[in-house]
Design an enzyme around this catalytic site. Structure first.
Site, PDB file in Angstrom:
ATOM      1  N   LYS A   1     -11.396   6.421  -3.016  1.00  0.00           N
ATOM      2  CA  LYS A   1     -11.886   7.598  -2.318  1.00  0.00           C
ATOM      3  C   LYS A   1     -13.344   7.936  -2.635  1.00  0.00           C
ATOM      4  O   LYS A   1     -14.055   8.459  -1.777  1.00  0.00           O
ATOM      5  CB  LYS A   1     -10.972   8.791  -2.611  1.00  0.00           C
ATOM      6  CG  LYS A   1      -9.526   8.553  -2.176  1.00  0.00           C
ATOM      7  CD  LYS A   1      -9.433   7.945  -0.779  1.00  0.00           C
ATOM      8  CE  LYS A   1      -8.020   7.551  -0.412  1.00  0.00           C
ATOM      9  NZ  LYS A   1      -7.966   6.662   0.764  1.00  0.00           N
TER      10      LYS A   1
ATOM     11  N   ASP B   1       0.871  -1.170   0.000  1.00  0.00           N
ATOM     12  CA  ASP B   1       0.000   0.000   0.000  1.00  0.00           C
ATOM     13  C   ASP B   1       0.916   1.231   0.000  1.00  0.00           C
ATOM     14  O   ASP B   1       2.142   1.103   0.064  1.00  0.00           O
ATOM     15  CB  ASP B   1      -0.869  -0.034   1.263  1.00  0.00           C
ATOM     16  CG  ASP B   1      -1.652   1.238   1.462  1.00  0.00           C
ATOM     17  OD1 ASP B   1      -2.385   1.632   0.554  1.00  0.00           O
ATOM     18  OD2 ASP B   1      -1.514   1.855   2.535  1.00  0.00           O
TER      19      ASP B   1
END
EC number: 3.11.1.1
Length: 264
Positions: free
Chosen positions: A49, A8
């Site tokens: 998002k 990540d």
């Protein structure tokens, strides 16, 4: 043998504490007259998002605030407006917060030395990642493959689509030869859904939610307590391993390689 590690970004390899997205979420919602807590934001950290904003808008307290301010609940146009604000705020803050976490370069160089491929997945968009990737490259961190949900028809975490895309690109068929490393529960879900080994990072993680300064100011006992809190959360999500810092990953790789050697 382990053939690839998939990291990540924020909270794992850059941006200790994953601060940039938290700041950007707060600012974007404040622009709409809504106050968010860190817990409101961090519970779904790691998602794409657009999806994350959708989750926040479903929170009871957010709906209450919205109803009080606008006499109605938020709609898709409101979500689009907040997402646009969030993107602008985040890109601004990414330029400030893209610093490598301690141990990243050492670990990256170890992986390169042993021929282990390095890729990344993220909840950021390609536009956001361009800022992060360029800054990280200046600091010496250059993964071979950087994948966003835009590369897989919008299938963000916890979908395994990004990991499967990476495995295909790297010509890896066996998920046991791949490790996914992240700092959120969504990272672990993504890895489990893809069938790969999963590693949670405690220090500097979104789950811990502390800046480097805040963590360093804790006593040794307090640091141990905070690590253990994060460890329990990762274990509850069935992470295969939990480590304090990214450089501890080397031990995990050596352990897994040894186990695979014995198996064969």
């Amino acid at each position: 043998m382990i053939e690839a590690v998939i990291f990540d970004w924020a909270g794992t390899t850059v941006d200790y504490g994953s601060l940039a997205p938290v700041i950007a979420f707060k600012k974007a919602f404040k622009n709409a007259g809504i106050e968010l807590s860190d817990d409101d934001i961090r519970q779904d950290m790691g998602m794409a998002k657009w999806d994350h904003i959708g989750r926040i808008l479903e929170l009871n307290d957010v709906k209450r605030q919205w109803k009080e301010k606008y006499s109605e609940l938020p709609n898709n146009d409101d979500r689009k407006r907040i997402y646009k604000d969030f993107q602008q705020e985040l890109i601004h803050y990414l330029k400030e917060y893209t610093e490598l976490k301690s141990g990243v370069l050492k670990t990256f160089n170890y992986l390169k030395e042993y021929g282990i491929k390095v890729a990344t997945t993220t909840g950021y968009t390609a536009e956001m990642m361009k800022v992060v990737q360029d800054k990280a490259a200046e600091l010496g961190y250059t993964p071979e493959l950087v994948v966003t949900s835009e590369d897989v028809k919008g299938l963000g975490r916890p979908s395994p689509a990004m990991i499967k895309y990476i495995m295909k690109e790297f010509n890896i068929d066996d998920p046991n030869k791949v490790i996914k490393v992240g700092d959120t529960l969504v990272d672990i879900e993504e890895g489990l859904n893809a069938g790969v080994k999963t590693v949670g990072i405690a220090e500097g993680s979104s789950l811990m939610g502390l800046s480097q300064v805040e963590f360093d100011e804790l006593s040794n006992e307090e640091q141990i307590l905070r690590r253990n809190e994060v460890k329990r959360k990762f274990e509850s999500a069935n992470a295969d391993f939990v480590v304090n810092s990214i450089f501890d990953l080397v031990q995990i790789i050596e352990y897994l390689n040894e186990a695979m050697d014995k198996k064969w």
